[in-house]
Structure formats: structure tokens, C-alpha cells
Design an enzyme around this catalytic site. Structure first.
Site, mmCIF file in Angstrom:
data_model
loop_
_atom_site.group_PDB
_atom_site.id
_atom_site.type_symbol
_atom_site.label_atom_id
_atom_site.label_comp_id
_atom_site.label_asym_id
_atom_site.label_seq_id
_atom_site.Cartn_x
_atom_site.Cartn_y
_atom_site.Cartn_z
ATOM 1 N N LYS A 126 0.840 -1.197 0.000
ATOM 2 C CA LYS A 126 0.000 0.000 0.000
ATOM 3 C C LYS A 126 0.880 1.254 0.000
ATOM 4 O O LYS A 126 1.844 1.340 0.769
ATOM 5 C CB LYS A 126 -0.896 -0.040 1.242
ATOM 6 C CG LYS A 126 -1.875 1.099 1.402
ATOM 7 C CD LYS A 126 -2.687 0.890 2.676
ATOM 8 C CE LYS A 126 -3.739 1.957 2.896
ATOM 9 N NZ LYS A 126 -4.528 1.700 4.127
ATOM 10 N N SER A 201 -9.208 1.809 2.743
ATOM 11 C CA SER A 201 -8.280 2.587 1.955
ATOM 12 C C SER A 201 -7.222 1.730 1.238
ATOM 13 O O SER A 201 -6.528 2.221 0.355
ATOM 14 C CB SER A 201 -7.567 3.594 2.864
ATOM 15 O OG SER A 201 -6.847 2.934 3.913
ATOM 16 N N SER A 225 -10.116 -0.892 6.580
ATOM 17 C CA SER A 225 -9.349 -0.592 5.375
ATOM 18 C C SER A 225 -8.584 -1.769 4.793
ATOM 19 O O SER A 225 -8.080 -1.689 3.673
ATOM 20 C CB SER A 225 -8.370 0.560 5.654
ATOM 21 O OG SER A 225 -9.072 1.765 5.823
#
Length: 523
Positions: A126, A201, A225
């Protein structure tokens, strides 16, 4: 419920339905690219654990595996926009070094397995995590030129275990929205249907994994997330017991009361890889989780809850999700001979309010979301909204909306205190219910992967995942095949603190029964 409450609820639901109709009408005219088909290279269908074993034995070359994943990313990423910056040349060099190490036979197989449990295996990260040489903007234009000079703690541990990073993946602005779209990289599209979201996210991470462009990945989770993107993209994601995996090296990081809510963890295409990757990420802390302990599923107590009990701010459950949860219950009862007890925990209906109250506990003492957006400068969310209306803002509308609501968070301190206490009561109730041998089956989200922008109509649907961050319970999101429209289905498996091995064992059992990750179809 009072007459005023009913009127407000009706108004909110009417607005949401009208907004959804507009979004769906607009999506009919959108020009999203066609969805990539399933992977053709059989190397892309081997779990990380199996890849590492075959590389250590010299049966597979890491350079061949890494090249296969690079080729797949180049095939799917133009349509999906999941990987936002690559390090392909460096990855191939590192893979060739792995091949040379294996060929040298400088270390015996047992030593290599102990030192390098992920030897030569590709991994994606990420973008919010530091990966040396890669950007770490977290979707903020003010940080788009930044390049990391070090590695985040979990990235460093994965590298030390032999994993080879391919690049970094997209996220929502400041990692605080469940659609991965920002003004630095744009939006990421679902590998099962490009008109649908990937979640957030850690959405780019979920997407590239679901598309078979990676086999293991790094995500973080403060309100779902990891689990929402894992659900929307048909893969596995694990939110561990808090404090087990280090959060250092990501932006934004948690402070104050939020420290216990934020969890870094693994996202994987195969359930069997979750314990291995979690063990690497956790380091010595993994000893607290009994990950090597055999679990007798027949000796566990199972509970199921089909919805949150009726939160006013959250949409109703999709029928296919209700049905697949019932199928899980039926399978467990039939295959294991256990009785799955339906429960209805009243305070779960306050999940969003509890999460919001705990997130705002520090008030003005901690770094606010508005501070992060403005990079330490003065920013007026209402003025930013006006700028956005004229296309002049550097921020996304979800980020601006969150900044606006943040300013209202402390207007009702007595109400917040009441919700914090409800959270403490709920935590005690669930820990007592589950004990050390209980598992809860709970929806991952009330909706199958929505279309782009639809989350704006139901912004609080993340409460189905966010509540477990407040409660500090370990949770594994498990894929359960595809819907009639070809989008992923899934479920959350929850246990009490430090009993992560129970949820991981149930996940591996369900993978065998329901097939686990299913390759995307051409759409």
C-alpha cells in the site's frame, strides 16, 4: 423512535436512494475500460507458501516468478490503475540474486526455510507505507513529490524474509475513505467489473491481488481498510489483535486513542498464506498468537449475526449476502456437526456512533484530519468545499466532507461519552461471549461492491468493519465465491483477543468448502 427521528431517517434514506439512482444512471454512460480476464500463466495460481518452497528447492526460479507477475501487472493495470508506481527492474535484479543464492547451495534447506520463509516471492505494498525509493503521498497532492528513503517496519521484515516488492498500490486520500480515489493517482477500478469500487483505503492492494497481479500484500486498517477491499476484490484480509504488528513507517500513523484502532496486516489471495505472512509481519510478537497451534474446529463454539441490528445510518443488507451467510452456517453445522447459535447483540446497532466517538476522543490534543490535509497550514473545510464546487480544490470531496464532520465531532461531549461507554460494554459482552473458543460469523459489509461514487450515499456502511477496530478483536475476511453479477461475496470471522489462530483456521476451512479466491471473468 421519536417522530423527529423517523422523519430524519426517511429523509436520509430518500436522499440516498435518489443519489444512487443518479449515480447508476451516470454509470451507464461512463467509459470505464473492459475488465481484464482471468490469468493464463499457471505460476500465478500458486500460493506464496508453495512458491517459496519450490524456489528454495530450486524447482522454480524467482526471476521467472517475478517476471510472470510483472507481465500480469502490465496486462491488467492500464484498466485497473491499482499499482501506482513500480520497481520492476530492481525486483528482477533481486530475484536473480535469490536464484544465485539457491544455486550456490551455501545454506541447507532447513536453514533457508527458517531464514527466508518468503524467499523470492513477489509482494505489493500500500502506497501509505514507506518502501525505499517509492512515493508515499497517501493521495495528498502536497506529498506527491516525496520519495521514501527507508522501509516501513513490516516492509523491512518482509524483505528480510526474502519477499521481493514489485511496487506500491493506490489508496484513498489520507486513507480515510472506502473508495480508493485521489487527486494524485485517480481512481482504482474493480477487477471483477471496472464500473465498481475496490474499497478503501487499501483498495489498490485488494485490487491487484484480486486481479492475480500479486500474491501477498501489505494493508492497514483503522475502520475496515484491509477487510473492505479484501471483500470487494474477493481475497483474504486479516486485522490482527492490536499491538501485534508494528504500524511504524506509514502515513498517516495513529496517535492517542487511535493507536489501538489502527492495525497493519496481511492481504492474501490464499488463506494458507495468512498465518505465514502474519508471522513474518509480527516478528517475535507472533508467539502471542499461537499461530502454530492445531485448531479442532469441532470443539469451537460458533455464533452468527446477520446484520447490525438496525443502525439508522447504515443501509440494509443485500439479499445475496444474507443467503451466503446462511450457506456458511449450514455448511459448518453439516460438515463439523456443530450448532451455530444465532445472536442479536443490541449495541451493535450503534457501531458507527461508537467508532466515531472513539476516533474523536483526543479532541484538540491530537493531530486532526484537517491538519493532515493542510500539511500543518490553516485550512477552512467550508471554504475548501466552495473551492471544490468550482474545481479549484486539491482535495477529494470525501476528504473535505470528513474534515467538515470532524469539526462537529466534539459539539456533543456527553453524547460521545455515552457512546464510548457503550463501546466498553460491548467489548466486555463480546469477549465474555466468545471466550477462548468462540467464533462469530458477521457480514463484511451490507452491500456487494458498489458502483463508483455510490459510497457517498451511504458513507457510514463501513461500521460493519469499523466496530471491531474499537473492540480490539481479530477478524479475518473470507471470500465466498461470486454473486449472480460476478462480484465477490464474503464474510467476517471474529474471535477474542490473541485468538487470531481461530479465525485463520476457520478461513482455511471455508476456502476448501467455498473455493476461496475466484478469478475475475471478462466483463
Amino acid at each position: 423512535m421519536s417522530a423527529l427521528g423517523r422523519a430524519v431517517t426517511l429523509l436520509l434514506r430518500t436522499f440516498s436512494r435518489l443519489f444512487l439512482l443518479l449515480v447508476r444512471a451516470a454509470s451507464c454512460f461512463s467509459r470505464d475500460p473492459p475488465t481484464p480476464g482471468p490469468p493464463r500463466d499457471p505460476l500465478l495460481l500458486i500460493p506464496a507458501k508453495g512458491l517459496a518452497e519450490r524456489i528454495r528447492r530450486g524447482e522454480l526460479k524467482s526471476s521467472v516468478v517475478v517476471q510472470a507477475y510483472i507481465s500480469r501487472i502490465k496486462e491488467v493495470n492500464p484498466a485497473l490503475n491499482a499499482l501506482v508506481c513500480d520497481r520492476f527492474e530492481e525486483a528482477l535484479c533481486e530475484a536473480r540474486a535469490v536464484d544465485d543464492l539457491v544455486a550456490s547451495k551455501a545454506e541447507d534447506k532447513a536453514t533457508m526455510e527458517h531464514k527466508y520463509p518468503l524467499l523470492g516471492v513477489p509482494v505489493t505494498v500500500k502506497e501509505a507505507f514507506a518502501l525505499q525509493g517509492m512515493p508515499q503521498s497517501s493521495g495528498l497532492i502536497s506529498r506527491q513529490a516525496l520519495r521514501s528513503t527507508t522501509d516501513a517496519a513490516v516492509v523491512s521484515r518482509l524483505k528480510a524474509a526474502g519477499a521481493i516488492p514489485l511496487g506500491v498500490t493506490n489508496c484513498s486520500e489520507l486513507c480515510m475513505w472506502y473508495e480508493s480515489s485521489n487527486n494524485v493517482y485517480g481512481k482504482t477500478r474493480n477487477p471483477y467489473n471496472s464500473k465498481h469500487i475496490v474499497g478503501g483505503s487499501s483498495g489498490g492492494e485488494g485490487c491487484i491481488l484480486g486481479a492475480a497481479g500479486s500474491v501477498i500484500g501489505v494493508g492497514s486498517d483503522i475502520g475496515g481498510s484491509i477487510r473492505m477491499p479484501a471483500f470487494f476484490n474477493g481475497i483474504y484480509g486479516h486485522k490482527s489483535t492490536p499491538g501485534i504488528v508494528p504500524n511504524e513507517g506509514q502515513f498517516p500513523n495513529a496517535h492517542g486513542s487511535r493507536i489501538d484502532l489502527l492495525c497493519t496486516g496481511p492481504m492474501c489471495r490464499y488463506a494458507e498464506d495468512l498465518p505465514l505472512v502474519l508471522k513474518v509481519m509480527a516478528g517475535k510478537n507472533s508467539e502471542k498468537l499461537s499461530l502454530d497451534q492445531d485448531v479442532s474446529l469441532r470443539s469451537l463454539r460458533f455464533f452468527t449475526m446477520e446484520n447490525d441490528g438496525g443502525c439508522l445510518f447504515v443501509s440494509s443488507m443485500d439479499k445475496e449476502l444474507i443467503q451466503v451467510q446462511k450457506q456458511v452456517v449450514q455448511h459448518l453445522e453439516t460438515s463439523l456437526g456443530v450448532s451455530v447459535q444465532p445472536i442479536n447483540i443490541y449495541n451493535m446497532r450503534y457501531s458507527f456512533q461508537i467508532w466515531s466517538a472513539v476516533m474523536s476522543l483526543d479532541g484538540d490534543q491530537g493531530e486532526s484530519f484537517t491538519d493532515l490535509m493542510s500539511d500543518g497550514k490553516r485550512m477552512w473545510p467550508s471554504w475548501e468545499l466552495l473551492k471544490w464546487l468550482f474545481g479549484l480544490s486539491k482535495h477529494t470531496i470525501p476528504a473535505i466532507g470528513l474534515a467538515l464532520t470532524e469539526s462537529l465531532a466534539n459539539l456533543n461531549p456527553q453524547g460521545n461519552a455515552k457512546m464510548v461507554q457503550k463501546g466498553k460494554n460491548l467489548k466486555e459482552e463480546l469477549n465474555t461471549l466468545l471466550g477462548d473458543d468462540g467464533v462469530l460469523i458477521y457480514p463484511s459489509h451490507p452491500k456487494i461492491a458498489p458502483r463508483h461514487h455510490e459510497p457517498l450515499a451511504w458513507p457510514f456502511n463501513f461500521a460493519y468493519t469499523g466496530i471491531f477496530n474499537v473492540l480490539g478483536l481479530p477478524v479475518t475476511q473470507c471470500p465466498l465465491g461470486l454473486s449472480q453479477a460476478g462480484l465477490p461475496l464474503g464474510i467476517q470471522i471474529v474471535s477474542s483477543q490473541y485468538n487470531d489462530h481461530l479465525t485463520l483456521a476457520v478461513a482455511q476451512h471455508l476456502e476448501k468448502a467455498f473455493g476461496g479466491w475466484a478469478p475475475p471473468r471478462n466483463v
